[in-house]
Scaffold this motif. Structure first.
Motif, PDB file in Angstrom:
ATOM      1  N   LEU A   5     -36.240 -63.862  61.857  1.00  0.00           N
ATOM      2  CA  LEU A   5     -37.672 -63.661  61.616  1.00  0.00           C
ATOM      3  C   LEU A   5     -38.037 -62.193  61.723  1.00  0.00           C
ATOM      4  CD1 LEU A   5     -39.322 -66.664  63.508  1.00  0.00           C
ATOM      5  CD2 LEU A   5     -39.282 -66.275  61.049  1.00  0.00           C
ATOM      6  N   ALA A   6     -37.443 -61.509  62.701  1.00  0.00           N
ATOM      7  CA  ALA A   6     -37.703 -60.079  62.842  1.00  0.00           C
ATOM      8  C   ALA A   6     -37.192 -59.311  61.630  1.00  0.00           C
ATOM      9  CB  ALA A   6     -37.049 -59.549  64.118  1.00  0.00           C
ATOM     10  N   ASP A   7     -36.074 -59.738  61.062  1.00  0.00           N
ATOM     11  CA  ASP A   7     -35.554 -59.083  59.863  1.00  0.00           C
ATOM     12  C   ASP A   7     -36.500 -59.281  58.682  1.00  0.00           C
ATOM     13  OD1 ASP A   7     -33.311 -58.153  61.153  1.00  0.00           O
ATOM     14  OD2 ASP A   7     -32.047 -59.848  60.570  1.00  0.00           O
ATOM     15  N   HIS A   8     -37.127 -60.462  58.592  1.00  0.00           N
ATOM     16  CA  HIS A   8     -38.045 -60.744  57.487  1.00  0.00           C
ATOM     17  C   HIS A   8     -39.368 -60.016  57.646  1.00  0.00           C
ATOM     18  CE1 HIS A   8     -36.043 -63.702  54.941  1.00  0.00           C
ATOM     19  NE2 HIS A   8     -35.565 -64.275  56.021  1.00  0.00           N
ATOM     20  N   PHE A   9     -39.881 -59.949  58.886  1.00  0.00           N
ATOM     21  CA  PHE A   9     -41.250 -59.476  59.086  1.00  0.00           C
ATOM     22  C   PHE A   9     -41.377 -58.277  60.010  1.00  0.00           C
ATOM     23  CE2 PHE A   9     -41.556 -64.093  58.192  1.00  0.00           C
ATOM     24  CZ  PHE A   9     -42.194 -63.996  56.969  1.00  0.00           C
ATOM     25  N   GLY A  10     -40.254 -57.752  60.505  1.00  0.00           N
ATOM     26  CA  GLY A  10     -40.296 -56.546  61.316  1.00  0.00           C
ATOM     27  C   GLY A  10     -41.174 -56.711  62.547  1.00  0.00           C
ATOM     28  N   GLY A  11     -41.957 -55.675  62.826  1.00  0.00           N
ATOM     29  CA  GLY A  11     -42.825 -55.688  63.991  1.00  0.00           C
ATOM     30  C   GLY A  11     -43.986 -56.642  63.888  1.00  0.00           C
ATOM     31  N   GLN A  12     -44.163 -57.275  62.720  1.00  0.00           N
ATOM     32  CA  GLN A  12     -45.278 -58.206  62.562  1.00  0.00           C
ATOM     33  C   GLN A  12     -44.925 -59.631  62.992  1.00  0.00           C
ATOM     34  OE1 GLN A  12     -47.968 -57.757  59.196  1.00  0.00           O
ATOM     35  NE2 GLN A  12     -46.707 -56.093  58.435  1.00  0.00           N
TER      36      GLN A  12
END
Length: 206
Positions: free
Chosen positions: A95-102
């Motif tokens: 999920l972090a890879d898809h949306f980064g800090g968001q």
């Protein structure tokens, strides 16, 4: 506890701290013996990965609470319900890879409430590969994930209304058994009408 800590590469003191912060679920108990399993080990490895990516323990705790109280994937899809959408299994790192800090606790809680995310045992499941790819593409274009999720909620309401119209049409002139066979026609009508509506908006027409 000692065996779990050794397997995860952390100290027993750290593991106790994670338990106190409710970062990992409680163990299964048999008398005075506490049993940990692969789910606990996977959670500890996820915590380590998120810490490496700059997440705080407070943020990780909020994420864990959101996922632990999220709906399971069977509830989202409906047991045995037909679907053309392909669920995607994800880790918090994915999920972090898809949306980064968001990929914040607030946004992920909103995604759980909307029904985009569910859980299957110790795994996170996105209800639709297509929705996941579109959402992450919009975020890469600079659109905040919170705005994407809010718009998704509004689109859901319109989609429910369209599905109701099509179902009413078929049930009036055909039968319920025809719904799966005619479903692709409904999708084609919606896609064509949306394309024409976008054309009108781009030309400045009402």
């Amino acid at each position: 506890m000692e065996e779990l800590a050794e397997e995860a590469g952390i100290t027993v003191r750290t593991l106790r701290f994670y338990r106190e912060r409710k970062l990992i679920p409680p163990p299964r108990r048999e008398g005075r013996i506490a049993w940990y399993d692969d789910t606990h080990l996977a959670r500890l490895r996820t915590i380590a990965a998120l810490l490496d990516r700059g997440h705080t323990l407070s943020g990780i705790a909020e994420l864990a609470e959101a996922f632990d109280h999220g709906r399971d994937v069977a509830e989202l899809l409906g047991l045995g319900a037909p679907t053309e959408e392909v669920p995607v299994r994800l880790s918090p790192e994915d999920l972090a890879d898809h949306f980064g800090g968001q990929a914040t606790p607030e946004n992920l809680t909103a995604a759980l409430d909307l029904g985009y995310l569910g859980t299957d045992g110790g795994e996170i499941v996105h209800i639709s590969r297509r929705l996941l790819e579109v959402s992450s593409a919009l975020v890469r274009e600079g659109i905040p994930l919170s705005a994407v999720l809010e718009t998704g909620k509004r689109v859901r309401d319109h989609a429910d209304a369209l599905a109701e119209l099509f179902t009413e049409l078929v049930l009036t002139h055909a039968s319920e058994e025809d719904l799966p066979r005619l479903r692709p026609l409904a999708r084609s009508v919606v896609e064509a009408e949306l394309s024409l509506a976008l054309d009108r908006k781009l030309r400045g027409q009402p």
